[in-house]
Write a protein that holds these residues in place. Structure first.
Motif, short mmCIF file in Angstrom:
data_model
loop_
_atom_site.label_atom_id
_atom_site.label_comp_id
_atom_site.label_asym_id
_atom_site.label_seq_id
_atom_site.Cartn_x
_atom_site.Cartn_y
_atom_site.Cartn_z
N MET A 1 3.68 6.11 -0.37
CA MET A 1 3.28 5.09 -1.33
C MET A 1 4.42 4.09 -1.54
O MET A 1 5.53 4.47 -1.88
N GLU A 2 4.13 2.82 -1.29
CA GLU A 2 5.09 1.75 -1.58
C GLU A 2 4.74 1.14 -2.93
O GLU A 2 3.57 0.92 -3.24
N ALA A 45 -1.42 7.33 -5.62
CA ALA A 45 -0.92 8.34 -4.70
C ALA A 45 -1.94 9.44 -4.45
O ALA A 45 -1.91 10.10 -3.40
N GLY A 49 -4.82 8.27 0.72
CA GLY A 49 -4.57 7.26 1.74
C GLY A 49 -5.32 5.96 1.56
O GLY A 49 -5.07 5.00 2.28
N THR A 52 -2.08 2.65 -0.34
CA THR A 52 -0.74 2.99 0.13
C THR A 52 0.33 2.04 -0.40
O THR A 52 1.52 2.31 -0.27
N LYS A 53 -0.11 0.91 -0.98
CA LYS A 53 0.84 -0.07 -1.50
C LYS A 53 0.33 -0.56 -2.85
O LYS A 53 -0.79 -1.09 -2.93
#
Length: 285
Positions: A1-2, A45, A49, A52-53
């Motif tokens: 995770m960004e 999170a 998936g 992811t950001k």
């Protein structure tokens, strides 16, 4: 995770930054109270998936919830997310001109002058600026310049590609509403009038070979490909990431299908382009 936190002075370009991050595939949340940032990131999170950001856009409207956004950032760092902080700023003179251009008051102006609101906000956000990973002064940046800098800092190779859809269609069913460019290939002989080709489509080798062997077909593709290189480079400079190229013949079955496939194959070899082919009217006859 960004995780990214976008903040800065009002009028410095936060909205532009948010839109750019969305185009780059980030899940953007605007003006989330600092106390809820960690919760939002945790939920992302847990999305298996799908997210992811996550980028959180903060401004002084959130000051009623907490004055210590830095502690929230440290908390995220302790959880292993290591957020990147983008801070946008501009000179007072530029900010005044921008607010006057849109005829809006500053969120911290109150009953005072516009300049007072800018000064108060700059003071309030100074601790966050000191914690920022990237500080961008947008005083002399155009919208396109700002987008380019954000793409360099937060974009991946895939997210900065121009996504090209080559769409075959038949004119008898109408023009595609979402076409950016339209290529008319009805100047080529129609395989419909060849009995052994009539029931086939442009996906079949016999039809494709027939269409591409016609006088002017290869030259047309070569020159149009060169033109698209020029147009694609210009679109990228302007921040346009999606291009729909419509290729039309009479029924959308033979010529447009064959040439769409051929053109897509050529474009897919270009750097910075992700190409897909859609045949809108294939099978309608």
């Amino acid at each position: 995770m960004e995780v990214a936190v976008v903040s800065g002075l009002s009028g410095a370009g936060r909205s532009t930054a948010a839109k750019c991050l969305e185009d780059l595939g980030w899940f953007v949340v605007d003006n989330l109270p600092p106390e809820l940032i960690a919760t939002m990131v945790e939920l992302g999170a847990q999305a298996r998936g799908a997210i992811t950001k996550v980028a959180v856009v903060m401004d002084v409207r959130s000051r009623a919830f907490t004055d210590d956004l830095a502690s929230v950032i440290k908390d995220l760092d302790a959880r292993g997310y290591k957020p990147r902080v983008l801070f946008l700023e501009a000179t007072d003179a530029v900010l005044v001109r921008r607010f006057e251009a849109v005829r809006r008051g500053h969120p911290m102006q109150g009953d005072g002058r516009l300049a007072d609101g800018i000064t108060a906000e700059r003071t309030l956000l100074e601790p966050l600026r000191e914690e920022a990973d990237l500080v961008l002064d947008t005083s002399s940046l155009s919208v396109h310049d700002l987008r380019a800098k954000i793409e360099d800092a937060f974009g991946s190779e895939a997210s900065t590609q121009t996504r090209v859809t080559v769409l075959s269609f038949g004119y008898k069913y109408g023009l595609p509403m979402d076409a950016d460019l339209v290529m008319d290939v009805r100047f080529l002989p129609n395989p419909f009038w060849i009995p052994e080709l009539r029931e086939h489509t442009g996906l079949d080798g016999e039809v494709r070979n027939y269409v591409l062997s016609q006088e002017g077909a290869e030259e047309f593709l070569d020159r149009y490909h060169q033109l698209l290189r020029l147009i694609g480079a210009g679109y990228k400079r302007e921040g346009k990431r999606y291009l729909t190229l419509a290729v039309g013949c009479t029924g959308g079955k033979h010529r447009s299908v064959a040439l769409s496939v051929e053109l897509a194959e050529r474009l897919s070899k270009e750097d910075g382009m992700a190409v897909k082919v859609v045949h809108r009217d294939l099978g309608r006859e």
